[in-house]
Design an enzyme around this catalytic site. Structure first.
Site, short mmCIF file in Angstrom:
data_model
loop_
_atom_site.label_atom_id
_atom_site.label_comp_id
_atom_site.label_asym_id
_atom_site.label_seq_id
_atom_site.Cartn_x
_atom_site.Cartn_y
_atom_site.Cartn_z
N HIS A 103 0.80 -1.27 -0.10
CA HIS A 103 0.01 0.05 0.01
C HIS A 103 0.97 1.20 -0.05
O HIS A 103 0.60 2.14 -1.03
CB HIS A 103 -0.81 -0.07 1.24
CG HIS A 103 -1.82 -1.28 1.44
ND1 HIS A 103 -3.08 -1.36 0.66
CD2 HIS A 103 -1.72 -2.15 2.30
CE1 HIS A 103 -3.49 -2.44 1.10
NE2 HIS A 103 -2.71 -3.00 2.13
O1 RIB Z 1 -5.37 -0.09 4.67
C1 RIB Z 1 -4.02 -0.02 4.62
C2 RIB Z 1 -3.13 0.88 5.38
O2 RIB Z 1 -3.55 0.50 6.64
C3 RIB Z 1 -1.71 0.87 5.19
O3 RIB Z 1 -1.21 2.39 5.47
C4 RIB Z 1 -1.13 0.09 6.15
O4 RIB Z 1 0.03 0.45 6.47
C5 RIB Z 1 -2.13 0.42 7.37
O5 RIB Z 1 -1.68 1.53 7.92
#
Ligand code: RIB
Ligand code: CA
Length: 314
Positions: free
Chosen positions: A243
């Site tokens: 992500h």
């Molecule tokens: O949903 C994904 C996000 O939530 C990313 O930033 C992961 O690190 C968590 O913080």
């Protein structure tokens, strides 16, 4: 061209760690003025420690690390140890950091930096709950007009939720903070699950990290091995979505990504859909566009960039 000044606001988290490494590996393009930890994946005491561990791994201990808010603006903290493990950086064995945590509160660092640097010269890159950013805007409304751009990881539309059926984790943890950010009027680029779920840590990509033969490559390989087990089981995918590095990659090579400039509003009332990013992808409402909502990336180019840059860290 001068390097773009950025502040990374983060809740490490294995994917946060890779985002921080990517930024620190790119000093010609990105000047990381500071890293501010927020409570999210794990409590603040761990996220601030983890941010320092990552800076030491990158051998960039000159970058100041601050602790920000230890809970959402109005709600109880929700964490994600089920994804990231008890420490937030589960996978490899990690030594405690020796670099200092800055004394100043992370929110005050954000405010003071935006007041000091020329207006329009600092980009905020939040990759966790938006508590620190929104708190800074509430405490010092004068800084809102001085922010160049916000590039954040959060939200979802076609991919819907990952922490509830309707909401993505970063937005869900502090929906009131997200509403402040999304209504701020600042130039906003959003990396939702719609794009991050197309950036999967497939085996060849993780092998490429390991074959660097460096400490960074080994650590990233072990972090992704740990981090991906949850998503592979949940989604039956051949890897986990990486992500947070999507935000930094966008700053480095925006042409890897594509999306639409649309209206995105945050659900802050309904318990059923709390934290949902209501993205008007089909422009069916008359609500004004307030965000560039990214829906796609060239995943091979993304991983080529990531691998090339991480290899620089040795
Ligand atoms: O949903 C994904 C996000 O939530 C990313 O930033 C992961 O690190 C968590 O913080
Ligand atoms: Ca994160």
């Amino acid at each position: 061209m001068a390097a773009r000044k950025i502040i990374i606001d983060t809740d490490p988290g294995q994917d946060d760690a890779v985002a921080i490494l990517l930024a620190l590996a790119s000093p010609e393009e990105l000047d990381v003025l500071g890293i501010v930890a927020v409570a999210g994946n794990v409590p603040l005491a761990l996220t601030q420690k983890n941010a320092r561990i990552v800076c030491e791994l990158a051998r960039k201990t000159h970058v100041p690390v601050f602790a920000g808010c230890d809970r959402p603006m109005t709600r109880k903290l929700v964490t994600a140890e089920h994804v990231h493990g008890k420490t937030g950086l589960d996978g490899p064995q990690l030594a405690d950091p020796t670099m200092p945590l800055q004394d100043r509160h992370g929110v005050d660092f954000i405010i003071e930096t935006l007041r000091r640097e020329p207006s329009g010269s600092v980009t905020l890159v939040p990759v966790g709950p938006l508590t620190n950013i929104a708190t800074a805007f509430q405490k010092a409304p004068d800084i809102v007009g001085r922010v160049a751009e916000i590039v954040l990881m959060g939200g979802a539309y076609f991919e819907v939720g990952n922490i509830t059926p309707a909401a993505e984790f970063n937005i869900y943890v502090d929906p009131e903070a997200a509403e402040i950010v999304f209504k701020s009027g600042i130039k906003l680029t959003v990396m939702p699950l719609d794009v991050t779920h197309k950036a999967l840590t497939t085996r060849p990509r993780v092998d490429a990290f390991r074959s660097m033969g460096t400490e960074v490559g080994r650590m990233v390989g072990e972090w992704t091995d740990f981090f991906e087990r949850f998503d592979k089981e949940k989604y039956g995918s051949e890897g986990a979505p990486l992500h947070d590095p999507c935000t930094i990659a966008y700053l480095l090579e925006p042409e890897i990504f594509s999306g639409r400039h649309i209206n995105v509003e945050i659900e802050t009332v309904s318990d059923l859909t709390l934290g949902m990013t209501v993205a008007d992808w089909w422009r069916v409402s008359l609500r004004p566009a307030n965000a560039t909502f990214i829906g796609h990336l060239d995943a091979d180019r993304f991983y080529a960039l990531l691998t090339e840059r991480l290899a620089r860290l040795g």
